[in-house]
Design a protein around this motif. Structure first.
Motif, short mmCIF file in Angstrom:
data_model
loop_
_atom_site.label_atom_id
_atom_site.label_comp_id
_atom_site.label_asym_id
_atom_site.label_seq_id
_atom_site.Cartn_x
_atom_site.Cartn_y
_atom_site.Cartn_z
N GLU A 171 0.84 -1.21 0.00
CA GLU A 171 0.00 0.00 0.00
C GLU A 171 0.87 1.26 0.00
O GLU A 171 0.56 2.24 -0.69
CB GLU A 171 -0.91 -0.01 1.22
CG GLU A 171 -2.02 -1.05 1.16
CD GLU A 171 -2.76 -1.21 2.48
OE1 GLU A 171 -3.90 -1.68 2.46
OE2 GLU A 171 -2.18 -0.88 3.54
N LEU A 172 1.95 1.22 0.76
CA LEU A 172 2.84 2.38 0.82
C LEU A 172 3.56 2.57 -0.51
O LEU A 172 3.79 3.71 -0.94
CB LEU A 172 3.85 2.21 1.96
CG LEU A 172 3.24 2.32 3.36
CD1 LEU A 172 4.24 1.84 4.42
CD2 LEU A 172 2.81 3.75 3.66
N GLU A 173 3.93 1.48 -1.17
CA GLU A 173 4.58 1.59 -2.48
C GLU A 173 3.62 2.21 -3.50
O GLU A 173 4.03 3.01 -4.34
CB GLU A 173 5.06 0.22 -2.94
CG GLU A 173 6.29 -0.26 -2.17
CD GLU A 173 6.67 -1.69 -2.51
OE1 GLU A 173 5.82 -2.40 -3.12
OE2 GLU A 173 7.78 -2.11 -2.15
N GLN A 174 2.35 1.83 -3.43
CA GLN A 174 1.36 2.44 -4.32
C GLN A 174 1.21 3.93 -4.03
O GLN A 174 1.11 4.75 -4.95
CB GLN A 174 0.01 1.73 -4.16
CG GLN A 174 0.01 0.30 -4.67
CD GLN A 174 -1.28 -0.44 -4.35
OE1 GLN A 174 -2.22 0.14 -3.80
NE2 GLN A 174 -1.34 -1.72 -4.68
N ARG A 175 1.22 4.28 -2.74
CA ARG A 175 1.12 5.68 -2.36
C ARG A 175 2.32 6.47 -2.86
O ARG A 175 2.18 7.61 -3.35
CB ARG A 175 1.00 5.79 -0.83
CG ARG A 175 0.90 7.22 -0.31
CD ARG A 175 -0.33 7.91 -0.85
NE ARG A 175 -0.43 9.28 -0.39
CZ ARG A 175 -1.07 10.23 -1.06
NH1 ARG A 175 -1.67 9.96 -2.21
NH2 ARG A 175 -1.13 11.45 -0.58
N LEU A 176 3.51 5.87 -2.77
CA LEU A 176 4.71 6.54 -3.26
C LEU A 176 4.63 6.79 -4.76
O LEU A 176 5.02 7.85 -5.24
CB LEU A 176 5.95 5.68 -2.93
CG LEU A 176 6.41 5.67 -1.47
CD1 LEU A 176 7.49 4.62 -1.27
CD2 LEU A 176 6.92 7.04 -1.06
N ALA A 177 4.12 5.81 -5.50
CA ALA A 177 3.99 5.98 -6.95
C ALA A 177 3.05 7.13 -7.28
O ALA A 177 3.32 7.94 -8.18
CB ALA A 177 3.48 4.68 -7.59
N VAL A 178 1.94 7.22 -6.55
CA VAL A 178 0.99 8.31 -6.77
C VAL A 178 1.63 9.66 -6.45
O VAL A 178 1.49 10.64 -7.21
CB VAL A 178 -0.27 8.11 -5.91
CG1 VAL A 178 -1.17 9.34 -5.96
CG2 VAL A 178 -1.04 6.88 -6.38
N LEU A 179 2.35 9.74 -5.34
CA LEU A 179 2.98 11.00 -4.94
C LEU A 179 4.06 11.42 -5.93
O LEU A 179 4.18 12.60 -6.25
CB LEU A 179 3.58 10.85 -3.54
CG LEU A 179 2.58 10.82 -2.38
CD1 LEU A 179 3.28 10.43 -1.08
CD2 LEU A 179 1.89 12.17 -2.23
N ARG A 180 4.83 10.46 -6.42
CA ARG A 180 5.88 10.80 -7.40
C ARG A 180 5.27 11.31 -8.69
O ARG A 180 5.79 12.25 -9.30
CB ARG A 180 6.76 9.57 -7.65
CG ARG A 180 7.71 9.27 -6.49
CD ARG A 180 8.28 7.88 -6.56
NE ARG A 180 9.22 7.62 -5.48
CZ ARG A 180 9.47 6.43 -4.99
NH1 ARG A 180 8.86 5.35 -5.49
NH2 ARG A 180 10.34 6.27 -4.00
N ALA A 181 4.17 10.69 -9.11
CA ALA A 181 3.48 11.18 -10.31
C ALA A 181 2.96 12.60 -10.07
O ALA A 181 3.05 13.47 -10.94
CB ALA A 181 2.34 10.24 -10.68
N GLY A 182 2.40 12.84 -8.87
CA GLY A 182 1.91 14.17 -8.54
C GLY A 182 3.02 15.20 -8.50
O GLY A 182 2.83 16.36 -8.91
N LEU A 183 4.19 14.79 -8.02
CA LEU A 183 5.33 15.70 -7.97
C LEU A 183 5.76 16.10 -9.38
O LEU A 183 6.06 17.27 -9.65
CB LEU A 183 6.48 15.06 -7.21
CG LEU A 183 7.75 15.89 -7.06
CD1 LEU A 183 7.45 17.21 -6.34
CD2 LEU A 183 8.83 15.11 -6.33
N ARG A 184 5.78 15.11 -10.28
CA ARG A 184 6.15 15.43 -11.67
C ARG A 184 5.17 16.44 -12.27
O ARG A 184 5.59 17.40 -12.94
CB ARG A 184 6.16 14.14 -12.51
CG ARG A 184 7.35 13.25 -12.24
CD ARG A 184 7.50 12.20 -13.34
NE ARG A 184 6.37 11.28 -13.37
CZ ARG A 184 6.29 10.17 -12.66
NH1 ARG A 184 7.28 9.85 -11.84
NH2 ARG A 184 5.26 9.36 -12.77
N GLU A 185 3.88 16.24 -12.01
CA GLU A 185 2.88 17.14 -12.57
C GLU A 185 3.03 18.56 -11.98
O GLU A 185 2.92 19.55 -12.70
CB GLU A 185 1.47 16.60 -12.28
CG GLU A 185 1.12 15.35 -13.07
CD GLU A 185 1.21 15.56 -14.56
OE1 GLU A 185 0.78 16.62 -15.04
OE2 GLU A 185 1.73 14.67 -15.26
N SER A 186 3.25 18.65 -10.68
CA SER A 186 3.37 19.97 -10.06
C SER A 186 4.62 20.70 -10.55
O SER A 186 4.61 21.93 -10.72
CB SER A 186 3.40 19.84 -8.53
OG SER A 186 4.55 19.14 -8.10
#
Length: 283
Positions: A7-22
């Protein structure tokens, strides 16, 4: 209930994608917020991983393939295992950034197939190109060790992307602390193989002896060093350096996460002269 590693790895993937977008949108406020959350989730991931390992006990031995397994995938010595997988298996044993020569020696010591060091020359560049296209779609990449001061790729050293950034940083103490980590990983693998009923090869004993010779208290006159003795001596010396090196790694990792893109966090910032060349010349 605490989140699982998955679950944490999935959360990290989402956050990294969000960081790229921001970052693409130039939203510095959102980027700072996401970076902060990334650090918190990464810490939770490390804790969850440690807890999972403690529940399962010691990690399983990385065993060489059986003859039946070798026949099913190809003849030993003829490319049965992809080079990147060979490198990853060696790095998993070593537990710290290592040179192609050492990676090759470790693979030869613990597996039936040879790993030719010259095949590693372009591997990191190939992995970087793959990551630039596919992102985090692969479970791991063979990436770079990162210089703590300039945040560039350390020459001649490979690392695994599943390691924390702190683990991949190269500081003035790294030549010794990483050597001790290599010795510990090698001794632990010898122990695991012996415990699993797979006698280590003579090459594995020679490799462990090479480490033991330069660690105070680890060497004995026996032709086969005592893994327990090597572990005790290496861990004792590593503990001496731990506090001194940790803060330097923490500071450099914080700076890297603030300044580098996802690709650069794995493969290093560009050298200044390369950046100037791509930018159209010297200012």
């Amino acid at each position: 209930m605490a989140a699982s590693v998955e679950e944490l790895e999935q959360r990290l993937a989402v956050l990294r994608a969000g960081l790229r977008e921001s970052r693409r949108a130039g939203d510095s406020t959102a980027s700072a917020r996401i970076r902060k959350e990334l650090r918190e989730v990464e810490a939770d991931w490390e804790a969850a991983l440690d807890e999972e390992e403690s529940r399962q006990g010691a990690p399983a031995a990385v065993l060489p393939p059986t003859e039946a397994e070798q026949r099913s995938v190809g003849r030993p010595g003829h490319g049965a295992v992809p080079v990147r997988e060979q490198v990853y298996q060696s790095l998993t044993i070593l537990g710290a950034p290592a040179s192609p020569k050492l990676i090759s020696s470790v693979y030869e010591a613990f597996f039936s197939e040879p790993l030719v060091a010259t095949k590693l020359a372009s591997l990191r560049r190939d992995e970087e190109r793959s990551f630039a296209v596919q992102g985090y779609s692969r479970p791991y990449y063979i990436c770079a060790a990162i210089n703590h001061d300039r945040l560039t790729a350390a020459r001649g050293l490979l690392a695994a992307s599943v390691w924390s950034l702190e683990q991949r940083l190269i500081t003035p103490l790294s030549s010794r602390t990483d050597f001790l980590r290599h010795a510990i990983g090698t001794a632990e693998q010898v122990q695991r193989l012996s415990g699993a009923g797979h006698p280590p090869s003579e090459a594995a004993w020679r490799l462990l002896r090479r480490f033991a010779l330069t660690i105070p208290g680890a060497h004995s006159e026996s032709s086969r060093p005592d893994p327990d003795r090597v572990l005790s001596a290496a861990r004792a010396e590593a503990a001496v350096h731990q506090d001194e090196g940790n803060q330097e790694r923490i500071d450099a990792a914080r700076r890297a996460r603030e300044q580098l893109s996802d690709v650069q966090l794995l493969f290093g910032a560009r050298e200044l002269h390369n950046a100037l060349r791509s930018g159209g010349g010297v200012l």
